[in-house]
Design a protein around this motif. Structure first.
Motif, short mmCIF file in Angstrom:
data_model
loop_
_atom_site.label_atom_id
_atom_site.label_comp_id
_atom_site.label_asym_id
_atom_site.label_seq_id
_atom_site.Cartn_x
_atom_site.Cartn_y
_atom_site.Cartn_z
N SER A 87 -0.39 11.06 0.29
CA SER A 87 -0.59 9.60 -0.09
C SER A 87 -1.52 9.77 -1.20
O SER A 87 -1.23 8.80 -2.19
CB SER A 87 -1.31 9.00 1.23
OG SER A 87 -0.44 8.73 2.35
N LEU A 88 -2.64 10.63 -1.11
CA LEU A 88 -3.32 10.57 -2.28
C LEU A 88 -2.67 11.29 -3.78
O LEU A 88 -3.04 10.75 -4.72
CB LEU A 88 -4.50 11.65 -1.78
CG LEU A 88 -5.42 10.87 -1.13
CD1 LEU A 88 -6.75 11.67 -0.65
CD2 LEU A 88 -6.16 9.53 -1.59
N GLY A 122 11.18 12.74 4.45
CA GLY A 122 11.76 14.07 5.02
C GLY A 122 10.97 15.23 4.20
O GLY A 122 11.08 16.32 4.61
N ILE A 123 10.25 14.93 3.17
CA ILE A 123 9.36 15.96 2.39
C ILE A 123 8.00 16.12 2.93
O ILE A 123 7.48 17.13 3.14
CB ILE A 123 9.47 15.93 0.89
CG1 ILE A 123 11.05 15.86 0.43
CG2 ILE A 123 8.69 17.01 0.29
CD1 ILE A 123 11.80 17.17 0.77
N TRP A 124 7.27 14.91 2.85
CA TRP A 124 5.83 14.80 3.17
C TRP A 124 5.44 14.73 4.90
O TRP A 124 4.41 14.59 5.23
CB TRP A 124 5.47 13.84 2.46
CG TRP A 124 5.54 13.81 0.88
CD1 TRP A 124 5.42 15.10 0.22
CD2 TRP A 124 5.30 12.93 -0.12
NE1 TRP A 124 5.64 14.94 -1.01
CE2 TRP A 124 5.31 13.75 -1.30
CE3 TRP A 124 5.09 11.82 -0.23
CZ2 TRP A 124 5.20 13.11 -2.53
CZ3 TRP A 124 4.92 10.91 -1.47
CH2 TRP A 124 4.94 11.70 -2.45
N GLY A 125 6.59 14.09 5.52
CA GLY A 125 6.22 13.76 6.83
C GLY A 125 5.62 12.42 6.98
O GLY A 125 5.35 11.58 5.97
N ASN A 165 0.74 -1.31 0.13
CA ASN A 165 -0.06 0.19 -0.07
C ASN A 165 0.85 1.24 0.06
O ASN A 165 1.17 1.76 -1.22
CB ASN A 165 -0.87 -0.15 1.12
CG ASN A 165 -1.95 -1.30 1.21
OD1 ASN A 165 -2.92 -1.04 0.08
ND2 ASN A 165 -1.92 -2.19 1.67
N ALA A 166 1.18 1.64 1.13
CA ALA A 166 2.08 3.03 1.21
C ALA A 166 3.08 3.14 0.20
O ALA A 166 3.45 3.70 -0.53
CB ALA A 166 2.48 3.34 2.68
N PRO A 167 4.17 1.88 0.20
CA PRO A 167 5.20 2.00 -0.75
C PRO A 167 4.67 1.09 -2.05
O PRO A 167 5.85 0.59 -2.64
CB PRO A 167 6.32 1.11 0.16
CG PRO A 167 5.56 0.35 1.03
CD PRO A 167 4.05 0.80 1.22
N ILE A 196 2.30 5.20 5.79
CA ILE A 196 3.59 5.94 5.86
C ILE A 196 3.51 7.48 5.96
O ILE A 196 3.64 8.17 7.18
CB ILE A 196 4.72 5.68 5.01
CG1 ILE A 196 5.05 3.94 5.00
CG2 ILE A 196 6.09 6.40 5.20
CD1 ILE A 196 5.83 3.77 3.86
N PHE A 197 2.85 7.96 5.14
CA PHE A 197 2.86 9.25 4.90
C PHE A 197 1.24 9.87 5.08
O PHE A 197 0.52 9.09 5.45
CB PHE A 197 2.90 9.84 3.41
CG PHE A 197 4.22 9.09 2.87
CD1 PHE A 197 5.36 9.64 3.42
CD2 PHE A 197 4.08 8.30 1.84
CE1 PHE A 197 6.49 8.81 2.97
CE2 PHE A 197 5.37 7.42 1.31
CZ PHE A 197 6.47 7.93 1.76
#
Length: 533
Positions: A190-191, A522-525, A141-143, A184-185
């Motif tokens: 994520s969207l 590092g960019i999106w949190g 999912n996230a990755p 993760i994000f």
């Protein structure tokens, strides 16, 4: 004839089931409106005109454990036994975007799926398997973008044409916030990543199913059938809105959307659930989004039998449960099916149990007559009534989501999660009291000792082996090339460019899954849920 008052039972969605159904159950029921023809709007009877009369559903078996080498051997066994599609399970560190040598990965490497840290592992996972000829579903999912790109890179190394690759990435992060937790994000980036995947696949891997919008995990967490399809379709609506807002035409990406549902032992309600879900989705896509391509209206879905209903007590009974669940999925019109192994309530399936699970599907496909005709339940008093009732209950829940501002806003308010937890609590109470019968658990128990069972065990040395592989990879690769590729990825993530193109180059340079995910973190949190209860 009407049932006696008080004689009805209640189904999983909390709706009454009468002991007898007759013509009055379908009074004012319009077959043309509610059913149509198979393969035509509103797709109640199935998304294809011939369904299984031409060929059966795709038979998938979910596999992946330990090392890529072990999983590769299992895939080759499954193909030899007649599996028509592969389904990949990844371990928890991979699902969370951590390398096997990360501190957070300790103790979890290879435990619930295969560990994939880099392109090196993906090469081993699919070595000797012609990726242009198989269909592969990846539960990630996230990755999801990373694993898809690694798959594409390995296929290209085999000489495969990306335009011919077929399969599915789950890629459904919204249900992670609701029921599963491998996010993760935060939701917004994520969207954005999901929209980038839609665009990338349309241009580069056009036959790939870009998302499998999942109700399965909600059901495993305790969702009723009505909740399962309501919250799943609400997530699907959010993904479509995201893609349209990003400038995509609905008919450019909607034909590649797919869904993932559970099949429980309550066969009649499950059949009704699948039929209702198709009807709702077709109507939403036509009326809300103006889709014109018939494929945009089709709710195509994969089904997995209900792992949550498997029992560790008398595990052989699970063979009967899985058969009933699989029958419900097939009668409900699934496009592909995974049957759980009878021993999965105890450990990862053994070779024998995985083979028996596949044989279950093959018996249904080749020894029964359920593939001889399309939609055998069409016009059934009980199933048509149940379909209407489940549809109405699901639509009411979807309206509750909309009233809260849509799926993401409702997630942030904890709505779906709290509703599912309420249902799960009710199930637990019914089981504990004996009101809900679970064979072998609270009824028909064995007084004598259970037969000995030797579960499949994951070697704890796998973690050390993966750490050693990572150390060799970092020593051998061109670090400056990796650093440059990750810098390009960082720049794309900070702006509006599609991140999959620089991500692919970073993975080609042998950047690890953890390094790529850390760059985006590092960019999106990272998403940290708040307690809303």
């Amino acid at each position: 004839m009407a049932a006696d008052p008080g004689s009805s039972r209640v189904n999983e969605s909390g709706l009454p089931i009468e002991p007898v159904y007759g013509p009055e159950a379908l009074r004012d029921w319009d077959a043309a409106e509610k059913l149509g023809e198979p393969g035509a709007y509103p797709y109640t009877r199935g998304v294809y005109p011939s369904m299984y009369t031409g060929r059966p559903w795709t038979m998938r078996q979910y596999a992946g454990f330990g090392t890529a080498t072990e999983s590769n051997a299992r895939y080759k066994q499954l193909i030899e036994h007649g599996t028509m599609g592969l389904s990949v399970a990844f371990d928890l560190p991979t699902q969370m975007g951590h390398d096997s040598d990360a501190q957070l990965a300790h103790g979890e490497v290879g435990k619930v799926g295969v560990a994939i840290d880099s392109i090196d592992d993906m090469r081993v996972l699919f070595g000797g398997i012609p990726l242009e000829e198989v269909s592969t579903s990846m539960t990630i999912n996230a990755p999801a973008a990373l694993l898809l790109l690694l798959y594409q890179l390995v296929a290209e190394e085999q000489g495969a044409d990306p335009a011919k690759l077929t399969g599915t990435i789950q890629n459904d992060v919204l249900k992670e916030y609701i029921a599963r937790g491998t996010y993760i994000f935060p939701p917004k980036p994520s969207l954005r990543l999901i929209a980038d995947i839609f665009r990338y696949c349309r241009a580069e891997i056009p036959k790939w199913n870009t998302i499998s919008i999942s109700g399965y995990h909600m059901a495993e967490a305790g969702a009723t059938p009505a909740q399962e399809i309501a919250f799943t379709l609400a997530d699907g609506i959010e993904y479509v809105r995201t893609a349209v807002a990003a400038g995509m035409s609905v008919d450019d990406f909607a034909p590649r959307l797919s869904f993932f549902f559970v099949a429980r032992t309550t066969l009649l309600e499950e059949v009704a659930k699948f039929r209702a879900a198709r009807r709702i989705w077709a109507r939403v896509m036509r009326e809300e989004f103006g889709a014109e391509n018939p494929k945009s209206l089709m709710l195509r879905f994969h089904t997995q039998t209900a792992g949550v209903q498997l029992t560790a007590q008398q595990p052989e009974v699970n063979l009967a449960r899985v058969t009933v669940q699989a029958l419900g999925a097939v009668l409900g019109g699934t496009q592909s099916l995974h049957t759980n192994s009878y021993d999965e309530a105890i450990a990862l399936p053994t070779d024998k149990s995985a083979r028996l699970a596949l044989r279950t599907q093959q018996v249904l496909a080749y020894e029964t007559d359920i593939t001889a005709t399309v939609d055998p339940f069409a016009g059934s008093y009980v199933v048509e009534s149940m379909t209407d009732e489940v549809e109405a209950a699901a639509v009411a829940l979807m309206e509750q989501v909309e009233e809260r501002g849509g799926a993401v806003s409702a997630i942030e308010q904890g709505y779906q999660k709290s509703e599912i937890e309420r249902s799960a609590y009710a199930i637990a109470q019914e089981t504990d009291s004996g009101e809900r019968v679970v064979v072998g658990v609270n009824r028909f128990q064995r007084s004598e000792a259970e037969d000995p069972y030797e579960p499949l065990r994951v070697d704890p040395a796998i973690e050390q082996q993966q750490c050693e592989r990572l150390a060799r990879l970092r020593a051998e690769r061109d670090q400056s090339a990796v650093d440059g590729a990750l810098a390009n990825l960082r720049k794309a993530a900070e702006g509006t460019d599609n991140v999959l193109y620089p991500m692919k180059e970073a993975l080609r340079a042998r950047a690890t899954v953890g390094e790529v995910c850390d760059t985006l973190r590092g960019i999106w949190g990272a998403y940290v849920p708040t307690d809303v209860f």
